[in-house]
Design a protein around this motif. Sequence first.
Motif, PDB file in Angstrom:
ATOM      1  N   ILE A 252      57.157  54.106  17.211  1.00  0.00           N
ATOM      2  CA  ILE A 252      55.622  53.172  18.422  1.00  0.00           C
ATOM      3  C   ILE A 252      56.595  53.043  19.687  1.00  0.00           C
ATOM      4  CG2 ILE A 252      55.237  51.165  19.058  1.00  0.00           C
ATOM      5  CD1 ILE A 252      56.153  50.355  16.009  1.00  0.00           C
ATOM      6  N   GLY A 253      54.561  53.405  20.374  1.00  0.00           N
ATOM      7  CA  GLY A 253      55.811  53.637  22.053  1.00  0.00           C
ATOM      8  C   GLY A 253      54.345  52.549  22.880  1.00  0.00           C
ATOM      9  N   ALA A 254      54.902  52.204  23.627  1.00  0.00           N
ATOM     10  CA  ALA A 254      53.145  51.563  25.253  1.00  0.00           C
ATOM     11  C   ALA A 254      52.605  51.840  24.672  1.00  0.00           C
ATOM     12  CB  ALA A 254      54.064  51.383  26.143  1.00  0.00           C
ATOM     13  N   GLY A 255      51.457  50.772  24.289  1.00  0.00           N
ATOM     14  CA  GLY A 255      49.685  50.960  24.053  1.00  0.00           C
ATOM     15  C   GLY A 255      49.454  51.025  22.477  1.00  0.00           C
ATOM     16  N   ASP A 256      50.243  50.567  21.829  1.00  0.00           N
ATOM     17  CA  ASP A 256      49.711  50.867  21.219  1.00  0.00           C
ATOM     18  C   ASP A 256      49.634  49.325  20.321  1.00  0.00           C
ATOM     19  OD1 ASP A 256      49.854  54.108  20.404  1.00  0.00           O
ATOM     20  OD2 ASP A 256      52.507  53.716  19.486  1.00  0.00           O
ATOM     21  N   GLU A 257      48.506  49.089  19.685  1.00  0.00           N
ATOM     22  CA  GLU A 257      48.116  47.812  19.332  1.00  0.00           C
ATOM     23  C   GLU A 257      48.405  47.952  17.446  1.00  0.00           C
ATOM     24  OE1 GLU A 257      44.803  46.425  19.249  1.00  0.00           O
ATOM     25  OE2 GLU A 257      43.921  47.570  21.599  1.00  0.00           O
ATOM     26  N   VAL A 258      49.294  47.114  17.757  1.00  0.00           N
ATOM     27  CA  VAL A 258      49.552  46.875  16.293  1.00  0.00           C
ATOM     28  C   VAL A 258      49.482  45.365  15.272  1.00  0.00           C
ATOM     29  CG1 VAL A 258      52.282  48.395  15.963  1.00  0.00           C
ATOM     30  CG2 VAL A 258      52.233  45.698  17.263  1.00  0.00           C
TER      31      VAL A 258
ATOM     32  N   GLU B 283      49.021  39.938  15.827  1.00  0.00           N
ATOM     33  CA  GLU B 283      48.276  41.030  16.639  1.00  0.00           C
ATOM     34  C   GLU B 283      48.707  40.719  18.573  1.00  0.00           C
ATOM     35  OE1 GLU B 283      43.992  41.907  15.252  1.00  0.00           O
ATOM     36  OE2 GLU B 283      44.077  41.955  13.001  1.00  0.00           O
ATOM     37  N   GLY B 284      48.755  42.186  19.147  1.00  0.00           N
ATOM     38  CA  GLY B 284      48.723  42.724  20.048  1.00  0.00           C
ATOM     39  C   GLY B 284      49.020  43.948  20.643  1.00  0.00           C
ATOM     40  N   GLN B 285      49.440  43.987  21.377  1.00  0.00           N
ATOM     41  CA  GLN B 285      49.608  45.234  21.782  1.00  0.00           C
ATOM     42  C   GLN B 285      50.986  45.716  22.501  1.00  0.00           C
ATOM     43  OE1 GLN B 285      47.157  46.582  25.628  1.00  0.00           O
ATOM     44  NE2 GLN B 285      46.906  48.431  24.717  1.00  0.00           N
TER      45      GLN B 285
ATOM     46  N   ILE C   1      50.048  49.650  12.343  1.00  0.00           N
ATOM     47  CA  ILE C   1      50.013  50.054  13.606  1.00  0.00           C
ATOM     48  C   ILE C   1      48.246  50.154  13.432  1.00  0.00           C
ATOM     49  CG2 ILE C   1      49.788  52.003  15.337  1.00  0.00           C
ATOM     50  CD1 ILE C   1      52.514  53.241  14.525  1.00  0.00           C
ATOM     51  N   THR C   2      47.232  48.991  14.738  1.00  0.00           N
ATOM     52  CA  THR C   2      45.794  49.916  14.596  1.00  0.00           C
ATOM     53  C   THR C   2      45.530  50.109  15.249  1.00  0.00           C
ATOM     54  OG1 THR C   2      46.443  47.383  15.821  1.00  0.00           O
ATOM     55  CG2 THR C   2      45.808  47.119  13.384  1.00  0.00           C
ATOM     56  N   LYS C   3      45.835  50.450  16.676  1.00  0.00           N
ATOM     57  CA  LYS C   3      45.734  51.627  17.575  1.00  0.00           C
ATOM     58  C   LYS C   3      46.655  52.376  17.897  1.00  0.00           C
ATOM     59  CE  LYS C   3      41.148  49.268  18.637  1.00  0.00           C
ATOM     60  NZ  LYS C   3      40.280  48.909  20.310  1.00  0.00           N
ATOM     61  N   TYR C   4      46.334  54.069  17.604  1.00  0.00           N
ATOM     62  CA  TYR C   4      47.702  55.082  18.462  1.00  0.00           C
ATOM     63  C   TYR C   4      47.265  55.211  19.749  1.00  0.00           C
ATOM     64  CZ  TYR C   4      48.323  55.260  13.533  1.00  0.00           C
ATOM     65  OH  TYR C   4      49.000  55.139  11.826  1.00  0.00           O
ATOM     66  N   ARG C   5      47.853  54.974  20.938  1.00  0.00           N
ATOM     67  CA  ARG C   5      47.830  55.133  21.935  1.00  0.00           C
ATOM     68  C   ARG C   5      48.665  55.823  22.974  1.00  0.00           C
ATOM     69  NH1 ARG C   5      44.187  49.734  23.502  1.00  0.00           N
ATOM     70  NH2 ARG C   5      42.497  50.211  22.594  1.00  0.00           N
TER      71      ARG C   5
ATOM     72  N   LEU D  41      47.310  61.199  19.506  1.00  0.00           N
ATOM     73  CA  LEU D  41      47.678  61.373  18.249  1.00  0.00           C
ATOM     74  C   LEU D  41      47.793  60.452  17.584  1.00  0.00           C
ATOM     75  CD1 LEU D  41      51.850  63.393  18.823  1.00  0.00           C
ATOM     76  CD2 LEU D  41      48.509  64.259  18.388  1.00  0.00           C
ATOM     77  N   GLU D  42      46.849  60.017  16.533  1.00  0.00           N
ATOM     78  CA  GLU D  42      47.115  59.249  15.612  1.00  0.00           C
ATOM     79  C   GLU D  42      47.237  59.010  13.993  1.00  0.00           C
ATOM     80  OE1 GLU D  42      42.355  58.453  14.978  1.00  0.00           O
ATOM     81  OE2 GLU D  42      42.381  57.782  17.299  1.00  0.00           O
TER      82      GLU D  42
END
Length: 273
Positions: free
Chosen positions: A36-42, A55-57, A105-109, A127-128
């Motif tokens: 997990i990294g900064a910007g990912d949404e979980v 839910e959050g980023q 992880i709902t969005k990979y960013r 990379l999703e």
Amino acid sequence: MILGFRTWLWAGLGMALLSSLAQAQTTTSSSANYTIGAGDEVRITVYGQPELTAEGQVSAAGMVVVPLIGNLSIAGKTSADAAYLIADRYQQGNFLKNAQVNLLITKYRSQVVAILGKVNNPGKLVLEGPTSLTQALASAGGIAANGSERLILTRAGKNGRPERTEYDLQKLLNYDADEIAPVWLRDGDTLYVPNAGRFYINGEVHAPGMFPLDRPLNVRQALSAGGGPTARASENSVKIFRQQPDGSVKELKAKPDDRVMDGDVLVVKESLF
């Protein structure tokens, strides 16, 4: 004909690679390695505790807000490790006993690679989840008509310095070879497809001329690109004329397994008998 064949080939490879992408995305062992990294949404859920769903980023500092716990650093952890950490905090804080936490992880960013050079759609790729080198190449539209099948991957090494590794696309696509493992991309990687080289064939071959050097070839394979030697050819008298760094040209006696280099001129001489 060569360009048409490459277009047909990449159409087929694109379908195969996209199919393998769908399969790889569902591979648990590979997905478990995504950090997990900064910007990912979980999305965080707790079994039997729907009011604790959140839910959050992930913030730039690598933090996410967890109900009852507050800000918690999860950057650099896998989904499973982050879920275990949250469950442990719930138990250590006497909020819950035997907490069962799931983090999705709902969005990979956070993880991005660059795909440059002779591809049809160069640019950045988010990379999703786990993404192999061949899957990334397919997402970039495949190799362009003037691109090489010699792939160059640059990534940060252990000492922080860039490390460059070359791969042969044909070997990576050899699904029948169990020893060929996928090359998984990492955040910050750069995949570069160089311009295809070229070589020339003259003398006793059926189709002399210039040919693209878009993948590693030996002398035997190169001669087949020119239609093969004629009946008058002496296969034991193949010469390579290769330009040297100082601009001079060196004549070499070619062996069938010798590798052909960019700019080589292969001359097949006529048999004396």
